[in-house]
Design an enzyme around this catalytic site. Structure first.
Site, PDB file in Angstrom:
ATOM      1  N   GLN A 254      23.387  -0.587 -10.489  1.00  0.00           N
ATOM      2  CA  GLN A 254      22.210  -0.182 -11.256  1.00  0.00           C
ATOM      3  C   GLN A 254      22.217  -0.766 -12.659  1.00  0.00           C
ATOM      4  O   GLN A 254      21.170  -1.086 -13.216  1.00  0.00           O
ATOM      5  CB  GLN A 254      22.111   1.343 -11.328  1.00  0.00           C
ATOM      6  CG  GLN A 254      21.858   1.992  -9.986  1.00  0.00           C
ATOM      7  CD  GLN A 254      20.646   1.411  -9.290  1.00  0.00           C
ATOM      8  OE1 GLN A 254      19.518   1.568  -9.719  1.00  0.00           O
ATOM      9  NE2 GLN A 254      20.889   0.708  -8.179  1.00  0.00           N
ATOM     10  N   HIS A 257      20.272  -3.962 -13.295  1.00  0.00           N
ATOM     11  CA  HIS A 257      18.813  -3.930 -13.253  1.00  0.00           C
ATOM     12  C   HIS A 257      18.196  -4.223 -14.617  1.00  0.00           C
ATOM     13  O   HIS A 257      17.229  -4.972 -14.730  1.00  0.00           O
ATOM     14  CB  HIS A 257      18.333  -2.541 -12.807  1.00  0.00           C
ATOM     15  CG  HIS A 257      18.018  -2.439 -11.357  1.00  0.00           C
ATOM     16  ND1 HIS A 257      17.057  -3.187 -10.736  1.00  0.00           N
ATOM     17  CD2 HIS A 257      18.538  -1.642 -10.399  1.00  0.00           C
ATOM     18  CE1 HIS A 257      17.002  -2.861  -9.460  1.00  0.00           C
ATOM     19  NE2 HIS A 257      17.894  -1.938  -9.226  1.00  0.00           N
ATOM     20  N   HIS A 323      19.612   8.352  -8.571  1.00  0.00           N
ATOM     21  CA  HIS A 323      20.527   8.147  -7.447  1.00  0.00           C
ATOM     22  C   HIS A 323      21.797   8.941  -7.706  1.00  0.00           C
ATOM     23  O   HIS A 323      22.383   8.837  -8.784  1.00  0.00           O
ATOM     24  CB  HIS A 323      20.909   6.675  -7.290  1.00  0.00           C
ATOM     25  CG  HIS A 323      19.757   5.725  -7.215  1.00  0.00           C
ATOM     26  ND1 HIS A 323      19.280   5.030  -8.314  1.00  0.00           N
ATOM     27  CD2 HIS A 323      18.982   5.345  -6.166  1.00  0.00           C
ATOM     28  CE1 HIS A 323      18.277   4.264  -7.939  1.00  0.00           C
ATOM     29  NE2 HIS A 323      18.066   4.441  -6.656  1.00  0.00           N
TER      30      HIS A 323
END
Length: 427
Positions: A254, A257, A323
Site C-alpha cells: 500500500q 500507491h 485493509h
C-alpha cells in the site's frame, strides 16, 4: 525509517492523523472546471485533455478498433487472468442481490419492499502514472449484477490519444457500455451534468486523486456517489510467529500507491516490530516506486506495539483501516472482535493483493476511518429500495382514528383530514 510506538503511551492524534480535506486552491480549481464543463460540454473536455493529459482528441469515445487493438496488445494470458478475476468478482457479488419481500399478516393489509436498479451509472477509472484495470472490474461488475441498464466509464487518454490497453481489455471483459477519454474533475462534472457525448448518470463510483474526490463531493446531490476516497491504507495485525519479510512486503503493497498512503503494523511482539522495521529498509530500496514508498513509510507509517492481541484488536478498531490483515495463528478467533474494517484478510497466507485483483470481494473500500460507518462498494450501491403499502377500506377504517389523533398531536391537521374525509357523510 518507520516509527515504533507503544499503544499505551501513544497519543490518539498520532494514531488517527488522516485529514483528507482539500485545500482552498483545489476547491477553487474544481469549482471552475465544473462550471466550464457545464457551460461548454465536449469542447471543455477536449481542452482539458490537451491541457492536463497532452492528448489532442478528435473524438472523446473509445472505438471498437481501439478495444480490438487493446486485446491484441495485452495478450491471451492476461485476458485469461481478467476473465478468471471477473468470474470470481461476479460470483461473490451475486450473493449480495436482495429479494423483494411482501408482508400480508393482517387482513386487508399488504406491505413490502422492492429493489430497482439505478438507470445509469458512471465509473471513474484513474489513468496517468498508475492505471488500474482491477478498478474497472470491481466497479463495473457489481453494477452489471445489480441490473444497471447503462454504464459509462471515464478514464484519461495518454499523449497518443489512446487509453491504456489493460484498462480497455478489462472494460471489454466487464461488459462496459461506453468509454469516454476524460479524467480528473472534468470527467466527474461530465458524468454529473452530461455533455453532447457523455450522458448524465444517476451515480458516480470509482477512486481518484484529490481533484476527483473534491469534484465528487461537490456534485453529490445532483448525483449519488459511492464515497469520498482518501489515500490507501493497510493495517497488519500480527503476532510474534509471523515472517517479518512477509509483513514488510504487505505494508509496502500500500505504501507504494501514494506518498500519502498509510501503512501500520500492530503487534504484541517487540521482536517482530524491530525485525519488520529493518526489513522495510531492505525492501524499499528494491522497489521501482521507492521514492513514493519511502515518503509514505517515513511520514505516515507506524508500528504500534501492544501488550497482547486483545489490545491489538482494540487499536485496529480505533484506526478502522481500509485493509486489515489478521496475520495470526487463528484469525477466525479474532474475526468476531473486529468491528471497524473495510475488508479483512484472514491468516498469514492472504496478502492484501489477493483481494485487490482476484479473490472476488470488492476492493473499493472505505478509507480515512470511515469504515466505522460505511462499507465496501457492492450491489447495494446500484439499487434503490422502495417500500409499498396497500390497505382495504375496512383495514383503514380500523385505524383511522388513531392516525388522525397522531397527526393532530403533531399539528398536521391536513394529514388527519386526508384519512377521516374518506368516511364522512357515508362515503
Amino acid at each position: 525509517m518507520i516509527r515504533i510506538l507503544s499503544f499505551d503511551t501513544v497519543r490518539p492524534e498520532e494514531i488517527l492523523n488522516r485529514d483528507i480535506r482539500a485545500e482552498a486552491d483545489v476547491e477553487a480549481v474544481v469549482d471552475g472546471i465544473i462550471a466550464d464543463v457545464r457551460a461548454r460540454g465536449d469542447e471543455a473536455l477536449r481542452d482539458y485533455a490537451k491541457k492536463f493529459d497532452g492528448a489532442d482528441l478528435d473524438s472523446l469515445l473509445v472505438t471498437k478498433e481501439e478495444i480490438d487493438e487493446a486485446f491484441a496488445a495485452v495478450g491471451e494470458d492476461f485476458l485469461t487472468t481478467l476473465r478468471m478475476a471477473a468470474a470470481n468478482i461476479r460470483a461473490f457479488h451475486e450473493h449480495q442481490v436482495h429479494k423483494d419481500f411482501v408482508i400480508n399478516d393482517t387482513p386487508g393489509v399488504v406491505l413490502g419492499q422492492k429493489y430497482t436498479p439505478i438507470e445509469k451509472a458512471g465509473v471513474y477509472v484513474p489513468g496517468g502514472t498508475a492505471a488500474y484495470p482491477s478498478t474497472v472490474l470491481m466497479d463495473v461488475i457489481p453494477a452489471k449484477v445489480a441490473g444497471v441498464k447503462e454504464i459509462v466509464m471515464t478514464t484519461p487518454a495518454g499523449k497518443d490519444g489512446k487509453v491504456n490497453p489493460n484498462i480497455l481489455a478489462a472494460a471489454a471483459v466487464a461488459g462496459i457500455d461506453k468509454i469516454v477519454k476524460s479524467g480528473g474533475a472534468q470527467a466527474v462534472a461530465a458524468l454529473a451534468y452530461g455533455t453532447e457525448t457523455v450522458p448524465a448518470v444517476d451515480k458516480i463510483v470509482g477512486p481518484g486523486n484529490i481533484y476527483v474526490a473534491t469534484a465528487k463531493r461537490k456534485v453529490f446531490g445532483k448525483v449519488g456517489i459511492d464515497m469520498i476516497a482518501g489515500p490507501s491504507e493497510i493495517l497488519v495485525l500480527a503476532d510474534g510467529g509471523c515472517n517479518p519479510t512477509w509483513v514488510a512486503a504487505d505494508l509496502l503493497s500500500q505504501a507504494e500507491h501514494d506518498k500519502l498512503a498509510t501503512a501500520v503494523l500492530v503487534t504484541d511482539s517487540m521482536d517482530l516490530a524491530k525485525a519488520v522495521q529493518s526489513e522495510l529498509e531492505v525492501q524499499i530500496s528494491q522497489l521501482p516506486r521507492a521514492a513514493i514508498a519511502r515518503e509514505s513509510i517515513d511520514t505516515n507509517g507506524k508500528i504500534i506495539v501492544t501488550d497482547d492481541l486483545t489490545k491489538a484488536v482494540e487499536a485496529a478498531n480505533l484506526i478502522a483501516p481500509e485493509h486489515l490483515e489478521l496475520c495470526v495463528e487463528d484469525p477466525f478467533a479474532l474475526l468476531g472482535q473486529i468491528r471497524n474494517a473495510g475488508s479483512i484478510f484472514m491468516g498469514r497466507n492472504v496478502p492484501e493483493a489477493l483481494g485487490d485483483y482476484f479473490a472476488g470481494p470488492n476492493h473499493t473500500l472505505p478509507t480515512s476511518g470511515t469504515a466505522r460507518f460505511s462499507s465496501p462498494l457492492s450491489v447495494d450501491d446500484f439499487v434503490k429500495k422502495s417500500s409499498f403499502l396497500y390497505y382495504t377500506r375496512d383495514a383503514l377504517a380500523d385505524v383511522k382514528d388513531r392516525i388522525a389523533d397522531f397527526a393532530e398531536r403533531e399539528g398536521l391537521h391536513a394529514h388527519a383530514k386526508s384519512v377521516t374525509i374518506r368516511y364522512e357523510d357515508g362515503q
